[in-house]
Design an enzyme around this catalytic site. Sequence first.
Site, PDB file in Angstrom:
ATOM      1  N   ASP A   5      -5.604   0.994  -0.262  1.00 55.41           N
ATOM      2  CA  ASP A   5      -5.047  -0.232  -0.631  1.00 55.41           C
ATOM      3  C   ASP A   5      -4.481  -0.223  -1.786  1.00 55.41           C
ATOM      4  O   ASP A   5      -5.409  -0.635  -3.053  1.00 55.41           O
ATOM      5  CB  ASP A   5      -5.622  -1.517  -0.314  1.00 55.41           C
ATOM      6  CG  ASP A   5      -5.095  -2.903  -0.414  1.00 55.41           C
ATOM      7  OD1 ASP A   5      -3.876  -3.094  -0.306  1.00 55.41           O
ATOM      8  OD2 ASP A   5      -5.738  -3.662  -1.018  1.00 55.41           O
ATOM      9  N   GLU A  19      -0.953   1.527   2.226  1.00 54.16           N
ATOM     10  CA  GLU A  19      -0.106   0.472   2.732  1.00 54.16           C
ATOM     11  C   GLU A  19       1.185   0.638   1.795  1.00 54.16           C
ATOM     12  O   GLU A  19       1.151   1.164   0.674  1.00 54.16           O
ATOM     13  CB  GLU A  19      -0.793  -0.794   2.210  1.00 54.16           C
ATOM     14  CG  GLU A  19      -0.115  -2.103   2.442  1.00 54.16           C
ATOM     15  CD  GLU A  19      -0.853  -3.184   2.116  1.00 54.16           C
ATOM     16  OE1 GLU A  19      -0.209  -4.408   1.926  1.00 54.16           O
ATOM     17  OE2 GLU A  19      -2.119  -3.112   2.104  1.00 54.16           O
ATOM     18  N   ASP A  54     -10.313  -5.929  -1.403  1.00 56.23           N
ATOM     19  CA  ASP A  54      -9.454  -4.643  -1.410  1.00 56.23           C
ATOM     20  C   ASP A  54      -9.987  -3.338  -0.701  1.00 56.23           C
ATOM     21  O   ASP A  54      -9.258  -2.695  -0.017  1.00 56.23           O
ATOM     22  CB  ASP A  54      -9.331  -4.141  -3.081  1.00 56.23           C
ATOM     23  CG  ASP A  54      -8.474  -5.401  -3.693  1.00 56.23           C
ATOM     24  OD1 ASP A  54      -7.708  -5.681  -3.140  1.00 56.23           O
ATOM     25  OD2 ASP A  54      -8.776  -5.456  -4.752  1.00 56.23           O
TER      26      ASP A  54
END
Length: 175
Positions: free
Chosen positions: A8, A69, A141
Site C-alpha cells: 500500500d 495498489e 496501512d
Amino acid sequence: MTIILGIDPGSRFTGYGVIKQEGRHFTYLGSGCIKAIAQGDDLGTRLQTIFAGVSELIVQFKPDRFAIEQVFMAKNPDSALKLGQARGAAIVAATNASLEIAEYSARQIKQSVVGTGGASKEQVQHMVTSILKLPGTPQADAADALAVALCHAHSHDSISKLQGQATKTVRRRLR
C-alpha cells in the site's frame, strides 16, 4: 504454496503485508510500515528509503508474487504525483528481483476482501483480521497492504480457474 507481498504505497508511510497461500488457506507472515518520513522531508531520500525497504522485504520473505495498489486521483494533484513516485520506487524494487507486478484499484481490493468496493478502512481492517485470524487489528496501512495481497490471491485463483476451464474447452473441441 505461494508467498505474496502486498504493498500500500505512500510517500511518507508505505504499508506492506506478506501472506502465504496454500490452496484456499492463508497464513499471515508479516506486515508493517516503511516509515520514509523518518528519513526527512526530502522526496528523493524518502523514495530511496521505500526502494531499500521493499528490497529488504523481498530478500527477507522471498515472495513469489508482488501486488500493489494503483494510484487514485486525489483532490491534490501534488499528493497524487508523490504517491505515484512512491509506487514507482516499490515497483522498481520488485522488478529488480524479477517479480511480476500485479496492480489493483482500491475499489477492487475492497470488493475482494470486504465484499463492497465502498468499504471503510475499519471494515478492511476487520476483514483482514478475520480472514488471517490475527490476534489483533493491524495498523491501517499494514491492513491495506495485507488486503492487496489477499486480493491478488483471490484474483490469481480466479484467473487460473478460468484459464483451466478454457484449456479444457479447447481440448474437448480438439477431440
